[in-house]
Motif scaffolding. Sequence first.
Motif, PDB file in Angstrom:
ATOM      1  N   GLY A 105     119.374  56.539  92.420  1.00  0.00           N
ATOM      2  CA  GLY A 105     118.964  55.195  92.825  1.00  0.00           C
ATOM      3  C   GLY A 105     119.850  54.120  92.222  1.00  0.00           C
ATOM      4  N   TRP A 106     120.246  54.323  90.970  1.00  0.00           N
ATOM      5  CA  TRP A 106     121.150  53.366  90.325  1.00  0.00           C
ATOM      6  C   TRP A 106     122.506  53.340  91.028  1.00  0.00           C
ATOM      7  CZ3 TRP A 106     125.725  53.932  87.503  1.00  0.00           C
ATOM      8  CH2 TRP A 106     126.119  52.812  86.775  1.00  0.00           C
ATOM      9  N   LEU A 107     123.014  54.537  91.403  1.00  0.00           N
ATOM     10  CA  LEU A 107     124.281  54.599  92.139  1.00  0.00           C
ATOM     11  C   LEU A 107     124.170  53.905  93.494  1.00  0.00           C
ATOM     12  CD1 LEU A 107     125.472  58.268  91.458  1.00  0.00           C
ATOM     13  CD2 LEU A 107     126.496  56.172  90.592  1.00  0.00           C
ATOM     14  N   VAL A 108     123.060  54.107  94.177  1.00  0.00           N
ATOM     15  CA  VAL A 108     122.843  53.458  95.472  1.00  0.00           C
ATOM     16  C   VAL A 108     122.809  51.946  95.291  1.00  0.00           C
ATOM     17  CG1 VAL A 108     121.154  53.101  97.312  1.00  0.00           C
ATOM     18  CG2 VAL A 108     121.706  55.420  96.554  1.00  0.00           C
ATOM     19  N   ALA A 109     122.089  51.463  94.283  1.00  0.00           N
ATOM     20  CA  ALA A 109     121.980  50.025  94.050  1.00  0.00           C
ATOM     21  C   ALA A 109     123.335  49.390  93.756  1.00  0.00           C
ATOM     22  CB  ALA A 109     121.012  49.754  92.903  1.00  0.00           C
ATOM     23  N   HIS A 110     124.211  50.139  93.113  1.00  0.00           N
ATOM     24  CA  HIS A 110     125.547  49.623  92.792  1.00  0.00           C
ATOM     25  C   HIS A 110     126.592  50.013  93.830  1.00  0.00           C
ATOM     26  CE1 HIS A 110     124.785  47.811  88.902  1.00  0.00           C
ATOM     27  NE2 HIS A 110     123.942  48.796  88.669  1.00  0.00           N
ATOM     28  N   GLU A 111     126.149  50.601  94.919  1.00  0.00           N
ATOM     29  CA  GLU A 111     127.034  51.062  95.991  1.00  0.00           C
ATOM     30  C   GLU A 111     128.176  51.899  95.430  1.00  0.00           C
ATOM     31  OE1 GLU A 111     128.190  47.874  98.544  1.00  0.00           O
ATOM     32  OE2 GLU A 111     126.125  47.227  98.837  1.00  0.00           O
ATOM     33  N   ALA A 112     127.824  52.848  94.583  1.00  0.00           N
ATOM     34  CA  ALA A 112     128.833  53.661  93.906  1.00  0.00           C
ATOM     35  C   ALA A 112     128.785  55.129  94.323  1.00  0.00           C
ATOM     36  CB  ALA A 112     128.648  53.559  92.403  1.00  0.00           C
ATOM     37  N   LEU A 113     128.032  55.436  95.385  1.00  0.00           N
ATOM     38  CA  LEU A 113     128.009  56.825  95.846  1.00  0.00           C
ATOM     39  C   LEU A 113     129.350  57.189  96.458  1.00  0.00           C
ATOM     40  CD1 LEU A 113     124.537  57.240  97.557  1.00  0.00           C
ATOM     41  CD2 LEU A 113     125.357  58.403  95.530  1.00  0.00           C
ATOM     42  N   ASN A 114     129.780  58.412  96.246  1.00  0.00           N
ATOM     43  CA  ASN A 114     131.022  58.870  96.878  1.00  0.00           C
ATOM     44  C   ASN A 114     130.716  59.217  98.329  1.00  0.00           C
ATOM     45  OD1 ASN A 114     132.592  58.607  94.617  1.00  0.00           O
ATOM     46  ND2 ASN A 114     132.041  60.613  93.837  1.00  0.00           N
ATOM     47  N   VAL A 116     132.161  59.058 102.584  1.00  0.00           N
ATOM     48  CA  VAL A 116     133.374  59.326 103.350  1.00  0.00           C
ATOM     49  C   VAL A 116     134.289  58.110 103.344  1.00  0.00           C
ATOM     50  CG1 VAL A 116     134.251  59.825 105.669  1.00  0.00           C
ATOM     51  CG2 VAL A 116     132.308  61.088 104.790  1.00  0.00           C
ATOM     52  N   ASN A 117     133.736  56.902 103.435  1.00  0.00           N
ATOM     53  CA  ASN A 117     134.600  55.715 103.446  1.00  0.00           C
ATOM     54  C   ASN A 117     135.350  55.538 102.129  1.00  0.00           C
ATOM     55  OD1 ASN A 117     132.398  54.886 101.995  1.00  0.00           O
ATOM     56  ND2 ASN A 117     132.046  53.006 103.180  1.00  0.00           N
ATOM     57  N   LYS A 118     134.835  56.112 101.044  1.00  0.00           N
ATOM     58  CA  LYS A 118     135.597  56.120  99.785  1.00  0.00           C
ATOM     59  C   LYS A 118     136.797  57.037  99.926  1.00  0.00           C
ATOM     60  CE  LYS A 118     133.041  54.124  96.393  1.00  0.00           C
ATOM     61  NZ  LYS A 118     133.502  53.170  95.462  1.00  0.00           N
ATOM     62  N   LEU A 119     136.612  58.179 100.580  1.00  0.00           N
ATOM     63  CA  LEU A 119     137.741  59.098 100.786  1.00  0.00           C
ATOM     64  C   LEU A 119     138.807  58.460 101.680  1.00  0.00           C
ATOM     65  CD1 LEU A 119     135.777  62.423 101.371  1.00  0.00           C
ATOM     66  CD2 LEU A 119     136.989  61.734  99.313  1.00  0.00           C
ATOM     67  N   VAL A 120     138.364  57.692 102.674  1.00  0.00           N
ATOM     68  CA  VAL A 120     139.305  57.017 103.566  1.00  0.00           C
ATOM     69  C   VAL A 120     140.136  56.001 102.796  1.00  0.00           C
ATOM     70  CG1 VAL A 120     139.470  55.475 105.566  1.00  0.00           C
ATOM     71  CG2 VAL A 120     137.912  57.426 105.612  1.00  0.00           C
ATOM     72  N   CYS A 139     127.857  54.732 105.760  1.00  0.00           N
ATOM     73  CA  CYS A 139     127.626  53.703 104.761  1.00  0.00           C
ATOM     74  C   CYS A 139     126.186  53.839 104.297  1.00  0.00           C
ATOM     75  CB  CYS A 139     127.923  52.304 105.294  1.00  0.00           C
ATOM     76  SG  CYS A 139     126.842  51.822 106.631  1.00  0.00           S
ATOM     77  N   LEU A 140     125.853  53.185 103.208  1.00  0.00           N
ATOM     78  CA  LEU A 140     124.516  53.325 102.657  1.00  0.00           C
ATOM     79  C   LEU A 140     123.438  52.804 103.580  1.00  0.00           C
ATOM     80  CD1 LEU A 140     125.098  52.411  98.922  1.00  0.00           C
ATOM     81  CD2 LEU A 140     124.718  54.658  99.912  1.00  0.00           C
TER      82      LEU A 140
END
Length: 148
Positions: A105-114, A116-120, A139-140
Amino acid sequence: MVGRLVAWVAEKRDSIRVHWVYQNHLKGRDWIKYIPCANSSWVWRRICKVKQDIAHGFVDRDWVVQPTRYTPAGCYEWFREARPPVHWSKVVWNDWAVPKHQFLGWLVAHEALNKVNKLVQYVLEVDDKFLMCGQSEECLSHLFFECQ
Protein backbone atom coordinates in the motif's frame (compact mmCIF):
# COMPACT_ATOMS: atom_id res chain seq x y z
CA MET A 1 19.76 9.10 22.47
CA VAL A 2 23.33 10.36 22.23
CA GLY A 3 21.77 13.81 22.15
CA ARG A 4 20.63 13.24 25.72
CA LEU A 5 24.28 12.93 26.84
CA VAL A 6 25.11 16.03 24.79
CA ALA A 7 22.29 17.92 26.52
CA TRP A 8 23.44 16.74 29.94
CA VAL A 9 26.97 17.97 29.25
CA ALA A 10 25.61 21.30 27.96
CA GLU A 11 23.49 21.69 31.10
CA LYS A 12 26.41 20.58 33.34
CA ARG A 13 24.13 18.02 34.92
CA ASP A 14 25.29 16.44 38.16
CA SER A 15 26.12 13.01 36.75
CA ILE A 16 29.18 10.80 36.83
CA ARG A 17 29.18 10.65 33.02
CA VAL A 18 29.14 14.43 32.73
CA HIS A 19 31.90 14.82 35.33
CA TRP A 20 33.96 12.24 33.43
CA VAL A 21 33.52 14.20 30.16
CA TYR A 22 34.60 17.44 31.82
CA GLN A 23 37.59 15.79 33.52
CA ASN A 24 38.90 13.71 30.62
CA HIS A 25 37.92 15.56 27.46
CA LEU A 26 36.91 19.17 28.00
CA LYS A 27 39.47 20.11 30.68
CA GLY A 28 38.03 23.59 31.20
CA ARG A 29 37.10 24.28 27.56
CA ASP A 30 33.65 25.37 26.39
CA TRP A 31 31.52 22.38 25.38
CA ILE A 32 29.66 24.14 22.57
CA LYS A 33 32.89 25.29 20.86
CA TYR A 34 34.84 22.09 21.64
CA ILE A 35 36.31 20.15 18.69
CA PRO A 36 37.70 16.66 19.41
CA CYS A 37 41.31 15.73 18.66
CA ALA A 38 42.01 13.61 15.60
CA ASN A 39 43.28 10.77 17.78
CA SER A 40 40.11 10.68 19.93
CA SER A 41 38.10 7.47 19.97
CA TRP A 42 35.44 7.00 17.32
CA VAL A 43 32.76 6.99 20.02
CA TRP A 44 33.86 10.38 21.34
CA ARG A 45 34.08 11.80 17.81
CA ARG A 46 30.53 10.54 17.13
CA ILE A 47 29.25 12.18 20.33
CA CYS A 48 30.90 15.45 19.26
CA LYS A 49 29.32 15.10 15.80
CA VAL A 50 25.88 14.82 17.39
CA LYS A 51 26.74 17.88 19.48
CA GLN A 52 27.53 19.84 16.32
CA ASP A 53 24.26 18.71 14.74
CA ILE A 54 22.10 19.88 17.64
CA ALA A 55 24.23 22.79 18.94
CA HIS A 56 22.00 25.46 17.40
CA GLY A 57 19.12 24.12 19.52
CA PHE A 58 20.92 25.38 22.64
CA VAL A 59 21.17 29.00 23.76
CA ASP A 60 23.16 29.72 26.92
CA ARG A 61 23.23 26.01 27.75
CA ASP A 62 19.42 25.76 27.61
CA TRP A 63 17.46 23.75 25.05
CA VAL A 64 15.25 26.33 23.33
CA VAL A 65 13.19 24.05 21.11
CA GLN A 66 9.74 22.81 22.17
CA PRO A 67 9.50 21.02 24.52
CA THR A 68 11.89 23.30 26.41
CA ARG A 69 13.54 20.37 28.17
CA TYR A 70 15.60 18.18 25.89
CA THR A 71 14.00 14.85 24.97
CA PRO A 72 15.00 12.47 22.18
CA ALA A 73 11.45 12.63 20.80
CA GLY A 74 11.50 16.44 20.82
CA CYS A 75 14.87 16.45 19.08
CA TYR A 76 13.57 14.04 16.45
CA GLU A 77 10.58 16.28 15.77
CA TRP A 78 12.91 19.28 15.57
CA PHE A 79 15.14 17.57 12.96
CA ARG A 80 12.31 16.15 10.93
CA GLU A 81 11.08 18.38 8.16
CA ALA A 82 7.48 19.40 8.62
CA ARG A 83 5.19 17.67 6.16
CA PRO A 84 1.44 17.85 5.89
CA PRO A 85 -0.43 14.69 6.87
CA VAL A 86 -1.37 12.42 3.98
CA HIS A 87 -4.89 11.18 3.37
CA TRP A 88 -3.88 7.54 2.82
CA SER A 89 -1.88 6.92 6.02
CA LYS A 90 -4.75 5.49 8.10
CA VAL A 91 -5.67 3.11 5.28
CA VAL A 92 -2.12 1.79 4.88
CA TRP A 93 -0.82 1.88 8.47
CA ASN A 94 -3.46 0.19 10.58
CA ASP A 95 -3.63 -2.66 13.07
CA TRP A 96 -5.49 -5.15 10.92
CA ALA A 97 -3.29 -5.09 7.80
CA VAL A 98 -0.53 -7.62 7.21
CA PRO A 99 2.93 -5.94 7.03
CA LYS A 100 3.40 -7.16 3.45
CA HIS A 101 0.12 -5.47 2.46
CA GLN A 102 1.09 -2.31 4.35
CA PHE A 103 4.32 -2.12 2.37
CA LEU A 104 2.50 -2.74 -0.90
CA GLY A 105 0.00 0.00 0.00
CA TRP A 106 2.86 2.37 0.76
CA LEU A 107 4.42 1.61 -2.65
CA VAL A 108 1.07 2.22 -4.36
CA ALA A 109 0.62 5.53 -2.52
CA HIS A 110 4.06 6.67 -3.66
CA GLU A 111 3.55 5.30 -7.18
CA ALA A 112 6.69 3.23 -6.76
CA LEU A 113 5.48 -0.16 -7.97
CA ASN A 114 7.58 -1.69 -10.73
CA LYS A 115 5.15 -1.63 -13.59
CA VAL A 116 5.57 -2.17 -17.31
CA ASN A 117 5.78 1.59 -17.93
CA LYS A 118 8.84 1.63 -15.66
CA LEU A 119 10.46 -0.96 -17.91
CA VAL A 120 9.59 1.16 -20.95
CA GLN A 121 11.42 4.10 -19.32
CA TYR A 122 14.59 2.01 -19.32
CA VAL A 123 14.27 1.51 -23.10
CA LEU A 124 13.34 -2.13 -22.85
CA GLU A 125 11.23 -3.25 -25.78
CA VAL A 126 8.09 -4.49 -24.11
CA ASP A 127 4.44 -3.96 -24.83
CA ASP A 128 3.17 -1.34 -22.40
CA LYS A 129 -0.43 -2.61 -22.57
CA PHE A 130 -1.86 -4.15 -19.42
CA LEU A 131 -1.36 -7.92 -19.72
CA MET A 132 -4.72 -8.94 -18.26
CA CYS A 133 -6.96 -6.94 -20.58
CA GLY A 134 -4.66 -5.51 -23.29
CA GLN A 135 -6.85 -2.39 -23.54
CA SER A 136 -4.90 0.35 -21.81
CA GLU A 137 -1.36 1.04 -20.75
CA GLU A 138 -0.48 -0.40 -17.38
CA CYS A 139 -0.79 2.19 -14.64
CA LEU A 140 -2.00 2.14 -11.06
CA SER A 141 -5.35 3.78 -11.76
CA HIS A 142 -6.11 1.25 -14.50
CA LEU A 143 -4.81 -1.66 -12.45
CA PHE A 144 -6.88 -0.88 -9.35
CA PHE A 145 -9.89 1.10 -10.59
CA GLU A 146 -10.53 1.04 -14.35
CA CYS A 147 -9.73 -2.48 -15.58
CA GLN A 148 -12.79 -4.59 -16.36
